[in-house]
Design an enzyme around this catalytic site. Structure first.
Site, mmCIF file in Angstrom:
data_model
loop_
_atom_site.group_PDB
_atom_site.id
_atom_site.type_symbol
_atom_site.label_atom_id
_atom_site.label_comp_id
_atom_site.label_asym_id
_atom_site.label_seq_id
_atom_site.Cartn_x
_atom_site.Cartn_y
_atom_site.Cartn_z
ATOM 1 N N ASP A 200 17.798 26.648 14.037
ATOM 2 C CA ASP A 200 17.465 27.581 12.955
ATOM 3 C C ASP A 200 16.534 26.947 11.920
ATOM 4 O O ASP A 200 16.798 27.005 10.711
ATOM 5 C CB ASP A 200 18.732 28.081 12.255
ATOM 6 C CG ASP A 200 19.763 28.621 13.225
ATOM 7 O OD1 ASP A 200 19.368 29.306 14.177
ATOM 8 O OD2 ASP A 200 20.965 28.329 13.043
ATOM 9 N N GLU B 52 18.486 39.661 12.896
ATOM 10 C CA GLU B 52 18.911 38.635 11.942
ATOM 11 C C GLU B 52 17.715 37.752 11.585
ATOM 12 O O GLU B 52 16.581 38.012 11.984
ATOM 13 C CB GLU B 52 20.044 37.784 12.544
ATOM 14 C CG GLU B 52 19.684 37.104 13.854
ATOM 15 C CD GLU B 52 20.880 36.547 14.600
ATOM 16 O OE1 GLU B 52 22.020 36.978 14.307
ATOM 17 O OE2 GLU B 52 20.685 35.703 15.485
#
Length: 518
Positions: A16, A189
């Site tokens: 991420d 997301e």
């Protein structure tokens, strides 16, 4: 001088990635889940060579991970810089069904110290991001379940709301921005907003963080929408390449513009091997971006993340390499070392015996959602060798110390020195099996583990380099997320436990060496 670079730019469990530029410096942060300290921060001058400069969450007042289950805790963080202040915003996931709590921290220096968290009220979802508009307003984006209800499993939407930097809270109306590029791809997301040539661009991760992961983009003349999706969506995915392609589950990206006007994206991906297993977890990759007709195009002509690519046109800046062997001579732990959850109790020391890491035995074990006496680092190579020298005299059968090769509390290998000898334990899905036992009654012991793909080999010795086989050709696949589940990558480290009873005993580690064999 090489004109190409190799991916991943940060190997091992560093997922991420989020990036920002401050003049000619680049800063990148990644997720850490149940590990402490939280959120490593890296620095680069050329987008290719990175050095870790610290962690964002280093104090127990910033990060309480007590009882946090495997693969919960600190999810995707975003780093931004505005008017002399660095901001990192992230999500703390308390449990499988518990609250998702969002907060941000600030610092004047990216190396820290960072502030205590500013917790955001009425801030649902995960993967929060910050956007500083040129009119002075600041916005938070994240995901949530659509207010009108989910139309299919894992259907989420991206929302936006203004942030008041004085009160450190959200203010005004929440706006729904996006709920899917194709109205069928799940798990919307990881939103990021950018302003390019007067247009607002919304970058989204969709499809979940596994094989179907992807990145989509939409744009609008107004920050609150409506947003128009690119007809080329998804602008990045590897799901069409098949499961044998060497880089998989690519997604969750963040864009950055260099000082000379080039655009690049950092994103996560995995390197499956030996049957598609991903022991290294999700890693950080770099890929070029160009703008065509008002839309970002990822790696034009190829459209994928490559294992080797052409370097950015930035002056190369290499950093001193981290030594392969930590002799524990520094007054503080090296930055690559982590604890499982927030460390509780005075269970380790670099001062009590200079040149050694002393681990005191704790009653807690590595099989529970606690803070055990474990200090570990990430596996960053498909093939590696790790070794240590330990001094330890167990006083009873409960007292153990040694090494752990870990995916999580229910999937790992432990090589332990016990009162009766040396043993190798395999823990799979919570069930334990002793794979090998050797008698051993000496205070000093050397351990070595070598991995070649999914074949792990365990050795011990009384004297340096006089290795004896404990067990060879042990199946490493239980250390992959494909078997164990979750979002983290494999760890290895030093461990000591008294298995449920109090103890004043300790183990001394003289060094820990890790060498990638690729």
């Amino acid at each position: 001088m090489a004109t190409t670079f190799k991916n991943p730019i940060i190997p091992g469990f560093y997922p991420d990635p989020s990036i920002c530029r401050v003049e000619d410096d680049y800063y990148l942060v990644t997720s850490t889940f149940e590990y402490f300290p939280g959120i490593p921060i890296f620095h680069s001058k050329d987008l290719v060579n990175w050095r870790q400069i610290g962690h964002v969450l280093t104090q127990s007042s910033q990060l309480n991970l007590d009882g946090t289950p495997n693969s919960k805790g600190i999810y995707a963080a975003t780093i931004r810089y505005h008017k002399g202040i660095f901001y990192v915003i992230t999500t703390f996931v308390e449990s499988q069904t518990g609250a998702r709590r969002n907060f941000f921290v600030t610092a004047e220096n990216p190396e820290g110290p960072w502030s205590d968290p500013y917790w955001l009220d009425d801030c649902p979802g995960i993967d929060t991001s910050l956007f500083f508009d040129d009119d002075g307003k600041v916005y938070v984006t994240a995901n949530r379940r659509p207010p009108e209800g989910q139309l299919y499993p894992k259907h989420m939407e991206i929302w936006l709301q203004e942030l008041d930097l004085e009160t450190k809270q959200l203010t005004g109306e929440k706006y729904s921005l996006w709920d899917g590029a194709l109205k069928c791809i799940h798990a919307q997301e990881a939103p990021h907003i950018y302003k390019v040539d007067g247009m607002y661009y919304l970058l989204i991760a969709e499809g979940g963080t596994g094989f179907t992961h992807s990145i989509t983009v939409a744009r609008s003349e107004s920050i609150i929408g409506p947003y128009e999706g690119a007809k080329t969506n998804p602008i990045l995915t590897h799901r069409h390449l098949g499961k044998e392609y060497p880089i998989a589950n690519v997604g969750h990206g963040d864009l950055v513009e260099t000082s000379d006007g080039q655009w690049w994206m950092v994103c996560l991906g995995s390197r499956p091997y030996d049957g598609g297993y991903r022991n290294l977890g999700r890693e950080s990759f770099l890929v070029p971006v160009k703008w065509e007709d008002g839309w970002p195009v990822v790696n034009p002509g190829k459209g994928i993340v490559e294992a080797e690519g052409v370097k950015p046109t930035l002056e190369e800046k290499r950093w001193p390499t981290v030594p392969a062997c930590d002799h524990f001579d520094n007054p503080e732990l090296w930055m690559q070392w982590n604890f499982i959850r927030t460390p509780r109790g005075d269970f380790w020391s670099l001062q009590e015996r200079p040149g050694h890491l002393r681990l005191r035995l704790k009653p807690e074990t590595i099989t529970d959602a606690v803070n055990p006496a474990f200090i570990g680092r990430r596996q960053c190579h498909i093939n590696f060798a790790a070794r240590t020298k330990m001094e330890f005299t167990p006083n009873n059968e409960r007292e153990v110390a040694g090494l752990v090769f870990l995916q999580n509390s229910d999937f790992h290998y432990r090589i332990e020195h016990t009162q009766s000898g040396i043993r190798l334990i395999k823990r799979e899905a919570g069930h334990e099996e002793i794979l090998a036992v050797q008698p051993y009654q000496h205070h000093q012991i050397f351990f070595k583990v070598e991995a070649y793909g999914q074949s792990y080999h365990f050795y011990f010795a009384r004297e340096s380099e006089k290795w004896k086989v404990l067990e060879e050709n042990v199946d490493g696949r239980i250390l992959s997320t494909d078997v164990a589940g979750g979002f983290t990558g494999a760890y290895m480290g030093m461990y000591a436990s008294s298995n449920g009873v109090l103890s004043s005993n300790y183990a001394d580690f003289d060094y820990f060496e890790y060498i990638g064999l690729e």
